[in-house]
Design a protein around this motif. Structure first.
Motif, PDB file in Angstrom:
ATOM      1  N   ARG A 110       0.832  -1.207   0.000  1.00 31.71           N
ATOM      2  CA  ARG A 110       0.000   0.000   0.000  1.00 31.71           C
ATOM      3  C   ARG A 110       0.863   1.252   0.000  1.00 31.71           C
ATOM      4  O   ARG A 110       0.603   2.201  -0.752  1.00 31.71           O
ATOM      5  CB  ARG A 110      -0.937   0.010   1.218  1.00 31.71           C
ATOM      6  N   GLU A 136      -8.501  11.914 -13.444  1.00 28.68           N
ATOM      7  CA  GLU A 136      -8.944  10.655 -14.045  1.00 28.68           C
ATOM      8  C   GLU A 136      -7.895   9.568 -13.853  1.00 28.68           C
ATOM      9  O   GLU A 136      -8.219   8.432 -13.497  1.00 28.68           O
ATOM     10  CB  GLU A 136      -9.201  10.861 -15.539  1.00 28.68           C
ATOM     11  N   ARG A 138      -5.566   9.493 -11.483  1.00 30.16           N
ATOM     12  CA  ARG A 138      -5.498   9.185 -10.056  1.00 30.16           C
ATOM     13  C   ARG A 138      -6.590   8.214  -9.640  1.00 30.16           C
ATOM     14  O   ARG A 138      -6.331   7.204  -8.975  1.00 30.16           O
ATOM     15  CB  ARG A 138      -5.622  10.490  -9.263  1.00 30.16           C
ATOM     16  N   GLU A 139      -7.824   8.504 -10.042  1.00 34.69           N
ATOM     17  CA  GLU A 139      -8.941   7.655  -9.629  1.00 34.69           C
ATOM     18  C   GLU A 139      -8.838   6.256 -10.242  1.00 34.69           C
ATOM     19  O   GLU A 139      -9.178   5.263  -9.602  1.00 34.69           O
ATOM     20  CB  GLU A 139     -10.262   8.302 -10.040  1.00 34.69           C
ATOM     21  N   LYS A 140      -8.360   6.182 -11.464  1.00 29.00           N
ATOM     22  CA  LYS A 140      -8.175   4.889 -12.126  1.00 29.00           C
ATOM     23  C   LYS A 140      -7.162   4.043 -11.368  1.00 29.00           C
ATOM     24  O   LYS A 140      -7.381   2.841 -11.144  1.00 29.00           O
ATOM     25  CB  LYS A 140      -7.715   5.095 -13.569  1.00 29.00           C
ATOM     26  N   VAL A 142      -6.168   4.493  -8.173  1.00 28.12           N
ATOM     27  CA  VAL A 142      -6.634   4.238  -6.802  1.00 28.12           C
ATOM     28  C   VAL A 142      -7.510   2.994  -6.751  1.00 28.12           C
ATOM     29  O   VAL A 142      -7.462   2.216  -5.787  1.00 28.12           O
ATOM     30  CB  VAL A 142      -7.408   5.465  -6.274  1.00 28.12           C
ATOM     31  N   GLN A 143      -8.313   2.790  -7.789  1.00 29.79           N
ATOM     32  CA  GLN A 143      -9.197   1.629  -7.827  1.00 29.79           C
ATOM     33  C   GLN A 143      -8.438   0.306  -7.924  1.00 29.79           C
ATOM     34  O   GLN A 143      -8.991  -0.748  -7.637  1.00 29.79           O
ATOM     35  CB  GLN A 143     -10.158   1.746  -9.014  1.00 29.79           C
ATOM     36  N   MET A 144      -7.180   0.372  -8.311  1.00 25.60           N
ATOM     37  CA  MET A 144      -6.384  -0.838  -8.481  1.00 25.60           C
ATOM     38  C   MET A 144      -5.679  -1.260  -7.205  1.00 25.60           C
ATOM     39  O   MET A 144      -5.097  -2.341  -7.142  1.00 25.60           O
ATOM     40  CB  MET A 144      -5.333  -0.631  -9.589  1.00 25.60           C
ATOM     41  N   ASP A 146      -5.380  -1.334  -2.712  1.00 23.28           N
ATOM     42  CA  ASP A 146      -6.124  -1.398  -1.462  1.00 23.28           C
ATOM     43  C   ASP A 146      -5.630  -0.306  -0.517  1.00 23.28           C
ATOM     44  O   ASP A 146      -5.126  -0.573   0.576  1.00 23.28           O
ATOM     45  CB  ASP A 146      -5.931  -2.780  -0.820  1.00 23.28           C
ATOM     46  N   LYS A 149      -8.426   4.996   3.552  1.00 28.60           N
ATOM     47  CA  LYS A 149      -9.165   6.231   3.274  1.00 28.60           C
ATOM     48  C   LYS A 149      -8.282   7.467   3.399  1.00 28.60           C
ATOM     49  O   LYS A 149      -8.413   8.417   2.625  1.00 28.60           O
ATOM     50  CB  LYS A 149     -10.367   6.339   4.213  1.00 28.60           C
ATOM     51  N   ILE A 152      -6.085   7.847   0.285  1.00 25.32           N
ATOM     52  CA  ILE A 152      -6.880   8.298  -0.858  1.00 25.32           C
ATOM     53  C   ILE A 152      -7.196   9.780  -0.740  1.00 25.32           C
ATOM     54  O   ILE A 152      -7.094  10.536  -1.716  1.00 25.32           O
ATOM     55  CB  ILE A 152      -8.186   7.481  -0.965  1.00 25.32           C
ATOM     56  N   ARG A 156      -6.082  12.923  -3.256  1.00 28.49           N
ATOM     57  CA  ARG A 156      -7.056  13.854  -3.831  1.00 28.49           C
ATOM     58  C   ARG A 156      -6.755  15.288  -3.435  1.00 28.49           C
ATOM     59  O   ARG A 156      -7.009  16.222  -4.193  1.00 28.49           O
ATOM     60  CB  ARG A 156      -8.462  13.461  -3.397  1.00 28.49           C
TER      61      ARG A 156
END
Length: 205
Positions: A110, A136, A138-140, A142-144, A146, A149, A152, A156
């Motif tokens: 992580r 876009e 970053r969010e892509k 982050v989804q990959m 674990d 919070k 994340i 952001r």
């Protein structure tokens, strides 16, 4: 004449401009050959060399490779994979690890992902990519992973467009990230100097 890999990163104007021209050519070749790893190395070095306060990345900011989201995604995943491989090379096989060791390994992964993503977001901002594209990306990513919070949220908050930072706060935050990346570049140069030197005919000994 060689460029010593023990260089502090500060170059004379003529040498700096020659190096910028060489790097632009190498970036073009790497882009054409789909050589993500070489382009990533050039990106790191671009944040290391400077002349009178101007960094090499500023001379290379107009190269089309920086506008390729495919490059950023592939380079990021390569960087994460490389660092993870270095961190876990001496670890026991997963099936032989205790629960505590597995939890520790997950935490390392992580933190590796978080650290690399922080650096890449800063680099994308330095190359003046639109905030929407950075978000876009970053969010892509982050989804990959674990990530927790807090991590994340920190990622952001790195976007001035989202945070609404004043200019002094934004400059301070970016300067810290830039210095971190410069240090990584200097470390890379020291490691590379163990095996070779660059010979670009730039007039540096």
């Amino acid at each position: 004449a060689v460029v010593s890999t023990q260089s502090t990163g500060e170059l004379g104007e003529v040498v700096f401009l020659r190096l910028a021209a060489h790097c632009a050519t190498l970036l073009h070749l790497a882009d054409g050959a789909d050589d993500i790893e070489s382009a990533k190395v050039l990106m790191i070095l671009a944040f290391t060399f400077q002349c009178e306060g101007k960094f090499l990345y500023e001379e290379l900011s107009g190269h089309p490779i920086w506008q390729s989201m495919r490059f950023w995604s592939a380079a990021f995943l390569h960087a994460v994979h490389t660092e993870r491989k270095l961190r876990v090379s001496s670890s026991a096989s997963y099936r032989f690890q205790s629960a505590a060791e597995r939890a520790e390994a997950a935490e390392v992964q992580r933190n590796t992902f978080f650290g690399q993503l922080s650096s890449f977001i800063s680099n994308m901002a330095a190359f003046q990519l639109p905030p929407e594209q950075i978000a876009e990306f970053r969010e892509k990513m982050v989804q990959m992973a674990d990530l927790d919070k807090d991590q994340i949220e920190m990622l952001r908050e790195m976007s001035p467009a989202i945070r609404g930072l004043d200019e002094s706060e934004e400059e301070s935050s970016f300067s810290e990230k830039l210095e971190s990346f410069r240090e990584r570049g200097r470390s890379m140069l020291k490691n590379m100097s163990k095996s070779f030197t660059f010979d670009f005919g730039l007039g540096i000994e």
